[in-house]
Design an enzyme around this catalytic site. Sequence first.
Site, PDB file in Angstrom:
ATOM      1  N   SER A 283       0.796  -1.235   0.000  1.00  0.00           N
ATOM      2  CA  SER A 283       0.000   0.000   0.000  1.00  0.00           C
ATOM      3  C   SER A 283       0.825   1.279   0.000  1.00  0.00           C
ATOM      4  O   SER A 283       0.257   2.373  -0.089  1.00  0.00           O
ATOM      5  CB  SER A 283      -0.970   0.007   1.183  1.00  0.00           C
TER       6      SER A 283
ATOM      7  N   LYS B  76      -0.029   3.684  -2.770  1.00  0.00           N
ATOM      8  CA  LYS B  76      -1.049   4.740  -2.726  1.00  0.00           C
ATOM      9  C   LYS B  76      -0.452   6.123  -2.545  1.00  0.00           C
ATOM     10  O   LYS B  76      -1.124   7.128  -2.803  1.00  0.00           O
ATOM     11  CB  LYS B  76      -2.058   4.438  -1.610  1.00  0.00           C
TER      12      LYS B  76
ATOM     13  N   SER C 130      -6.297   3.315   4.181  1.00  0.00           N
ATOM     14  CA  SER C 130      -5.689   2.640   3.035  1.00  0.00           C
ATOM     15  C   SER C 130      -6.762   1.982   2.175  1.00  0.00           C
ATOM     16  O   SER C 130      -6.624   0.825   1.741  1.00  0.00           O
ATOM     17  CB  SER C 130      -4.655   1.604   3.482  1.00  0.00           C
TER      18      SER C 130
END
Length: 291
Positions: free
Chosen positions: A55, A58, A115
């Site tokens: 993640s 992102k 997230s």
Amino acid sequence: MTKTTPSLLAAALSSAFMLGAFTLAEAGQASFVVDAQSGQVLEASNQDELNYPASLTKMMTLYLAFEALHEGRMTWDQKLTMSENAESKEPFKLAIGAGRKVTLREAVESIVVLSANDSAVAIAEQLGGSEEVFAKAMTDKAHQLGMKDTVFKNPSGLPDPEQVTTARDMATLGVSLMRDFPEEFKLFSMRGFQFRGMKLRGHNNLMYRYDGVDGIKTGYTDASGYNVVTSALKDGRRVVGVVMGEKTASIRDDKMAGLLDSYLSSSSAAAASATAGGQPGATMTDTQPTK
């Protein structure tokens, strides 16, 4: 003795080739710390080895969203539609249902705090039309910023064997976010947010346990291990640190806390002139062009 037929041998070689083709990175332990103001490298261990970002991906999705805001291609109140594709992205998501809408602000805050995978895909589909097109724009921007070893394949960080990065590149991205979008970067200090009557708390535990930490992103998949990029400010000195490939979240957080202790204490500033790997005064200047 069993005889191996040509067709079986070919199949075995094909399988071996495919396995090799998809083994592009591994959850190897890596760390990197840089002084955000000077660019001086303070810590470097396996910093250029390929790892999976999970993640941390992102961060680039948000970079491109902030860029679109500044260029007038998006607004904070703009409505984004959750497609069936976005809604399908487990496990962390807003889960409002396919066809429903969120504002860009809601999407960004849910990415920062939760997230949220569906929000990342919604932004990608709005800006790129598809995850694939947006991922190419992510990779192009990464290379423009000096992230020479990074390839993005989706906006969320969900597993893809070709989506790879390095600890150095993730530090470059963290510093770039801070430098290019200082106001928007403040969002990474959010510890929670309210979404349609629900109070939602983030899971970046360093935000709660370490004084001076003000973001920015955690990441985990089975393939990547536990990753984190952290920004911290103390006594006027700001550093960006990266830890990748740890076996548990607590080990990752403890390692980052130890690195911050090393470079944010009052006595560490003078000692930091010598960097890891015997390269005194090394900086990231070559990997930090303007946006």
